[in-house]
Design a protein around this motif. Structure first.
Motif, PDB file in Angstrom:
ATOM      1  N   GLY A 146       0.822  -1.204   0.000  1.00 50.66           N
ATOM      2  CA  GLY A 146       0.000   0.000   0.000  1.00 50.66           C
ATOM      3  C   GLY A 146       0.856   1.254   0.000  1.00 50.66           C
ATOM      4  N   VAL A 147       1.939   1.228   0.774  1.00 54.89           N
ATOM      5  CA  VAL A 147       2.867   2.365   0.804  1.00 54.89           C
ATOM      6  C   VAL A 147       3.504   2.551  -0.572  1.00 54.89           C
ATOM      7  N   THR A 148       3.903   1.447  -1.193  1.00 52.41           N
ATOM      8  CA  THR A 148       4.496   1.513  -2.531  1.00 52.41           C
ATOM      9  C   THR A 148       3.528   2.117  -3.536  1.00 52.41           C
ATOM     10  N   VAL A 149       2.252   1.715  -3.463  1.00 56.46           N
ATOM     11  CA  VAL A 149       1.241   2.242  -4.386  1.00 56.46           C
ATOM     12  C   VAL A 149       1.033   3.739  -4.157  1.00 56.46           C
ATOM     13  N   VAL A 150       0.912   4.142  -2.903  1.00 54.03           N
ATOM     14  CA  VAL A 150       0.659   5.554  -2.597  1.00 54.03           C
ATOM     15  C   VAL A 150       1.834   6.428  -3.027  1.00 54.03           C
ATOM     16  N   ILE A 151       3.042   6.005  -2.688  1.00 56.63           N
ATOM     17  CA  ILE A 151       4.208   6.823  -3.023  1.00 56.63           C
ATOM     18  C   ILE A 151       4.405   6.886  -4.541  1.00 56.63           C
ATOM     19  N   SER A 152       4.079   5.796  -5.240  1.00 56.77           N
ATOM     20  CA  SER A 152       4.179   5.793  -6.697  1.00 56.77           C
ATOM     21  C   SER A 152       3.112   6.706  -7.308  1.00 56.77           C
ATOM     22  N   PHE A 153       1.923   6.689  -6.733  1.00 55.54           N
ATOM     23  CA  PHE A 153       0.831   7.525  -7.245  1.00 55.54           C
ATOM     24  C   PHE A 153       1.138   9.005  -7.066  1.00 55.54           C
ATOM     25  N   LEU A 154       1.622   9.377  -5.881  1.00 56.15           N
ATOM     26  CA  LEU A 154       1.975  10.774  -5.637  1.00 56.15           C
ATOM     27  C   LEU A 154       3.116  11.223  -6.552  1.00 56.15           C
TER      28      LEU A 154
ATOM     29  N   SER B 240      10.477   2.641  -7.524  1.00 55.18           N
ATOM     30  CA  SER B 240      10.100   3.129  -6.197  1.00 55.18           C
ATOM     31  C   SER B 240      10.800   2.356  -5.076  1.00 55.18           C
ATOM     32  N   SER B 241      11.334   1.182  -5.402  1.00 53.75           N
ATOM     33  CA  SER B 241      12.054   0.401  -4.390  1.00 53.75           C
ATOM     34  C   SER B 241      13.273   1.159  -3.856  1.00 53.75           C
ATOM     35  N   LEU B 242      13.742   2.154  -4.606  1.00 58.14           N
ATOM     36  CA  LEU B 242      14.904   2.926  -4.177  1.00 58.14           C
ATOM     37  C   LEU B 242      14.633   3.729  -2.900  1.00 58.14           C
TER      38      LEU B 242
ATOM     39  N   VAL C 236      12.070   4.552   3.881  1.00 54.67           N
ATOM     40  CA  VAL C 236      10.629   4.476   3.657  1.00 54.67           C
ATOM     41  C   VAL C 236      10.222   3.011   3.754  1.00 54.67           C
ATOM     42  N   VAL C 237       9.199   2.734   4.547  1.00 54.90           N
ATOM     43  CA  VAL C 237       8.809   1.338   4.801  1.00 54.90           C
ATOM     44  C   VAL C 237       7.917   0.843   3.660  1.00 54.90           C
ATOM     45  N   ASP C 238       8.526   0.633   2.510  1.00 51.83           N
ATOM     46  CA  ASP C 238       7.803   0.107   1.355  1.00 51.83           C
ATOM     47  C   ASP C 238       8.072  -1.384   1.231  1.00 51.83           C
ATOM     48  N   LEU C 239       7.777  -1.957   0.079  1.00 52.74           N
ATOM     49  CA  LEU C 239       7.980  -3.389  -0.107  1.00 52.74           C
ATOM     50  C   LEU C 239       9.451  -3.776   0.024  1.00 52.74           C
ATOM     51  N   ALA C 240      10.330  -3.010  -0.600  1.00 55.00           N
ATOM     52  CA  ALA C 240      11.754  -3.351  -0.562  1.00 55.00           C
ATOM     53  C   ALA C 240      12.316  -3.246   0.855  1.00 55.00           C
ATOM     54  N   TYR C 241      11.932  -2.208   1.580  1.00 59.87           N
ATOM     55  CA  TYR C 241      12.420  -2.033   2.951  1.00 59.87           C
ATOM     56  C   TYR C 241      11.900  -3.158   3.849  1.00 59.87           C
ATOM     57  N   THR C 242      10.632  -3.513   3.683  1.00 59.71           N
ATOM     58  CA  THR C 242      10.038  -4.587   4.482  1.00 59.71           C
ATOM     59  C   THR C 242      10.736  -5.910   4.202  1.00 59.71           C
ATOM     60  N   ALA C 243      11.058  -6.162   2.928  1.00 57.47           N
ATOM     61  CA  ALA C 243      11.765  -7.389   2.575  1.00 57.47           C
ATOM     62  C   ALA C 243      13.128  -7.434   3.260  1.00 57.47           C
TER      63      ALA C 243
END
Length: 215
Positions: free
Chosen positions: A18-26, A158-160, A166-173
């Motif tokens: 969800g964080v990845t989607v929001v940050i990508s959308f913004l 956005s994984s960067l 930023v707690v996105d997918l990459a950070y969580t992984a």
């Protein structure tokens, strides 16, 4: 493969997605606005504006997005710019993707047959009116596919933002790998969610392309 681990961490990965989607959308919204401005600058009659627009595109396409994020987040406080990781993330991504979107927009506008411009001038349209009423409606349809490619690149890039916490997918992984020592399962979950997001966006782009396809 540790299925139990995947089931246990999956809800947290959904939240991170969800964080990845929001940050990508913004970032996408910011990128579109900046790209429109840059395109106008690059097509302007003013040499100074054309130079400034070209310089922006050259700098942001010619330097790594990760370095740009570091400059904004870590270097920003030195010049009075203090941003949270999330805000720095979407602004940095948006500024970067704008350079690529601007080229897509400019290419689409230049691809419109020059005869359209001449016909509009013949019936008394000025430069601005010709652009707004004749060129842009046709160019908009040509922009859909390249802007869709840019958007997919934005989502994957956005994984960067994980590099600035930023707690996105990459950070969580990365966080779960350090505690479970199961990189295959963890990265597989992250990759699957990235792929699902990209598939949805690609489907929307294809639908838009079919809806507004040039006859």
């Amino acid at each position: 493969m540790d299925i139990a681990l995947i089931q246990r961490v999956f809800p947290y990965f959904l939240e991170a997605a969800g964080v990845t989607v929001v940050i990508s959308f913004l970032a996408f919204l910011l990128g579109m606005v900046l790209a429109a401005v840059l395109t106008a600058m690059r097509l302007s009659r003013s040499r100074a504006l054309r130079f400034a627009g070209a310089a922006y595109v050259s700098v942001f396409r010619g330097t790594p997005c990760l370095v740009q994020l570091f400059l904004l987040y870590f270097g920003g406080p030195q010049i009075g710019i203090n941003l949270s990781p999330f805000t720095a993330g979407w602004i940095g991504l948006g500024m970067n993707i704008a350079a690529y979107m601007a080229e897509s927009m400019r290419g689409a506008i230049l691809a419109v047959d020059n005869g359209q411009r001449e016909a509009a001038r013949t019936i008394g349209f000025g430069r601005a009116r010709t652009m707004w009423l004749v060129i842009l409606p046709q160019a908009a349809r040509l922009m859909i596919r390249p802007l869709g490619v840019n958007t997919v690149a934005l989502i994957k890039g956005s994984s960067l933002v994980s590099a600035i916490s930023v707690v996105d997918l990459a950070y969580t992984a990365q966080r779960y790998i350090s505690s479970t020592y199961k990189p295959f399962e963890i990265f597989a979950v992250a990759a699957l969610l990235y792929m699902l997001i990209v598939i949805v966006v690609s489907m929307l782009v294809r639908l838009a392309d079919r809806r507004f396809a040039v006859d």
